[in-house]
Design a protein around this motif. Structure first.
Motif, PDB file in Angstrom:
ATOM      1  N   UNK A 166      -1.534   4.729   7.207  1.00  0.00           N
ATOM      2  CA  UNK A 166      -1.932   5.731   6.206  1.00  0.00           C
ATOM      3  C   UNK A 166      -2.348   7.026   6.910  1.00  0.00           C
ATOM      4  N   UNK A 167      -3.117   6.882   7.986  1.00  0.00           N
ATOM      5  CA  UNK A 167      -3.543   8.079   8.734  1.00  0.00           C
ATOM      6  C   UNK A 167      -2.339   8.851   9.258  1.00  0.00           C
ATOM      7  N   UNK A 222      -0.450  10.595   6.275  1.00  0.00           N
ATOM      8  CA  UNK A 222      -1.169  11.762   5.736  1.00  0.00           C
ATOM      9  C   UNK A 222      -1.148  12.898   6.761  1.00  0.00           C
ATOM     10  N   UNK A 279      -2.624  15.779  -0.566  1.00  0.00           N
ATOM     11  CA  UNK A 279      -2.848  14.905   0.596  1.00  0.00           C
ATOM     12  C   UNK A 279      -3.882  13.831   0.305  1.00  0.00           C
ATOM     13  N   UNK A 280      -4.956  14.224  -0.384  1.00  0.00           N
ATOM     14  CA  UNK A 280      -5.985  13.237  -0.747  1.00  0.00           C
ATOM     15  C   UNK A 280      -5.389  12.159  -1.662  1.00  0.00           C
ATOM     16  N   UNK A 337      -3.161   9.835   0.264  1.00  0.00           N
ATOM     17  CA  UNK A 337      -3.971   8.918   1.066  1.00  0.00           C
ATOM     18  C   UNK A 337      -4.518   7.776   0.211  1.00  0.00           C
ATOM     19  N   UNK A 338      -5.071   8.123  -0.940  1.00  0.00           N
ATOM     20  CA  UNK A 338      -5.670   7.090  -1.794  1.00  0.00           C
ATOM     21  C   UNK A 338      -4.619   6.142  -2.356  1.00  0.00           C
ATOM     22  N   UNK A 371      -3.663   3.850   0.376  1.00  0.00           N
ATOM     23  CA  UNK A 371      -4.753   2.920   0.708  1.00  0.00           C
ATOM     24  C   UNK A 371      -4.868   1.767  -0.272  1.00  0.00           C
ATOM     25  N   UNK A 379     -10.740   6.007  -5.433  1.00  0.00           N
ATOM     26  CA  UNK A 379      -9.399   6.488  -5.118  1.00  0.00           C
ATOM     27  C   UNK A 379      -8.629   6.915  -6.355  1.00  0.00           C
TER      28      UNK A 379
END
Lengths: 300, 181
Positions: A122-123, A126, A152-153, A156-157, A160, A241
């Protein structure tokens, strides 16, 4: 015996229902041939769903399914460019001419098909998207910096959720394309995430199932997570999220649609007409999340 | 004195990544544990978490790095814990994360030197905090005079801020917003 599973001519998060309807009993009682020979177009949601199907069969220990590639000129080539085929050949026995085109991160494919196995993935996703796609999102879609950050947020969520809840790996793709009918030619950015994990209902069963009694099912489980921000964890910080994604989309007229099991729940902006809640759909493994962010309205 | 903890450095000490983004819960938890270790090694000092070089921060990381950090540092002898170099999207994620726990923290945004409260704070606290920031170290009375409030109301607000480590209450009954303010 082989069961033929037709892939719709246009495969997206809605026509995925047709693909699901062709699966028959689950686990399958025969080898599956996923027939995409007549497929002319697929959204990123279609791509991630196809790989999810292949992965679900692999995790079942089912015979390796077959996948007939599109015959329309340029379609299979686009599938290669979008990164579908490099993963599909691990999960399917491919039929048809397999183009050896390189995966491409161009203006329309912000993120090729990418596997999500853990937080490090995930890192990387993103970070890569933020680094490479920011200019495209700003210039081609006319998104302000704050919208790009929220994008981007949200990415990421959404990714995740797989790591935290699915119990297995999943897939993500991010594309840009034009919504000619629904948004009069405005560009949109689409995040599609899919996994073949336990799904929303099983994830929330232990903590939420009893509260709803007979009403408990896939649609209620998706609503519990998406609308009420409830997670299977009792930690008060959890469930942020999807809540954060929802807040972001509300501000920018975005859309989120989640399919899990036999239901699909969507938060639908004014420009779209997807039903907000569908139940009794043909079953499909895991969960599929589609997020759509419209670009700015430009005068012609 | 304030000890400044650069979160981008903590991130790279903690997780192998080429990026400066605070994303994912495991990353946030690892960064928080590292920050707590650093805080434990400090003398009884103020501490500032520096976001200046942090790229994107997602909602889960805001929960892990800031909200849970506040919960877990309640027992530590840090007079004040503040954030600095916070950008708008960091602030928004932190605001929502803290509100879930009814927590509040002082933050200095990258775009403005004026400290502000992020999280769940009654309006009286925010107003009193702004007034104290302008006055510097002061007892409750001048703050009450500036705000044209009864002293009791002012004291309640300042005690609330002190109990949440947003200001320091000194033994001489003065309140201090802190070095960054």
């Amino acid at each position: 015996m082989t069961r033929i599973v037709p892939v719709p001519q246009h495969l997206d998060h809605l026509s995925l229902d047709q693909l699901a309807a062709g699966l028959g009993p689950w686990p399958p009682d025969s080898r599956l041939l996923v027939d995409a020979h007549a497929t002319e177009w697929s959204s990123p949601a279609g791509f991630v769903a196809l790989l999810t199907l292949g992965q679900a069969l692999a995790e079942l220990g089912a015979p390796t399914p077959e996948l007939t590639l599109p015959v329309t000129e340029g379609v299979a080539s686009y599938w290669a460019k979008a990164g579908v085929l490099r993963h599909a050949e691990q999960l399917f026995q491919l039929h048809g001419k397999v183009p050896r085109r390189r995966v491409d991160e161009t203006s329309d494919i912000l993120l090729p098909l990418t596997i999500i196995r853990n937080a490090a993935d995930v890192m990387e996703i993103v970070g890569r998207l933020t680094e490479q796609a920011t200019q495209i999102l700003k210039h081609e879609l006319g998104l302000e910096s704050s919208v790009v950050v929220g994008f981007g947020q949200s990415l990421s969520e959404a990714c995740q959720n797989i790591v935290e809840h699915a119990g297995t790996a999943g897939w993500v793709a991010v594309h840009v394309y034009v919504y000619r009918k629904r948004l009069s030619g405005r560009k949109v950015a689409v995040i599609a995430v899919s996994d073949c994990g336990i799904g929303f209902r099983r994830s929330l069963d232990a903590t939420q199932g009893k509260r709803f009694g007979d009403r408990w099912g896939d649609a209620q489980a998706i609503e519990t997570a998406l609308i009420h921000g409830i997670s299977r964890f009792r930690d008060p910080g959890r469930g942020q999220g999807l809540t954060g994604i929802k807040r972001y989309l509300a501000r920018w007229e975005g859309k989120i649609s989640i399919r899990s099991g036999t239901a699909r729940v969507a938060i639908v902006p004014a420009w779209d007409d997807e039903p907000p809640r569908m139940e009794g759909l043909p079953w499909f493994p895991g969960s599929q999340v589609t997020i759509v962010i419209p670009g700015e309205e430009r005068s012609t | 004195m304030s000890a400044i903890i650069r979160l981008d450095i903590v991130l790279h000490e903690t997780v192998a990544t080429a990026y400066c983004d605070l994303v994912t819960r495991p990353t946030g938890a690892a960064v928080r544990h590292r920050v707590i270790t650093v805080l434990r090694g400090l003398p009884d000092d103020n501490a500032e978490l520096d976001f200046s070089e942090v790229g994107l921060m997602d909602f889960s990381c805001a929960d892990e790095v800031v909200a849970k950090l506040l919960v877990e540092t309640i027992g530590l002898r840090i007079p004040r814990l503040r954030l600095r170099g916070v950008r708008d999207h960091h602030a928004e994620a932190i605001q929502f994360a803290l509100a879930r726990y009814d927590l509040v923290i002082v933050a200095v945004l990258a775009a403005s030197p004026e400290p502000m409260l992020l999280g769940s704070a009654p309006e009286d606290w925010r107003t009193a905090f702004r007034a104290l920031t302008r006055l510097g170290r002061a007892p409750a009375l001048p703050v009450a005079e500036v705000l044209a409030w009864p002293v009791d109301r002012t004291v309640d607000a300042l005690h609330g801020l002190a109990n949440h480590r947003c200001v320091v209450e000194h033994p001489d009954a003065t309140f201090e917003p802190g070095a960054a303010a």
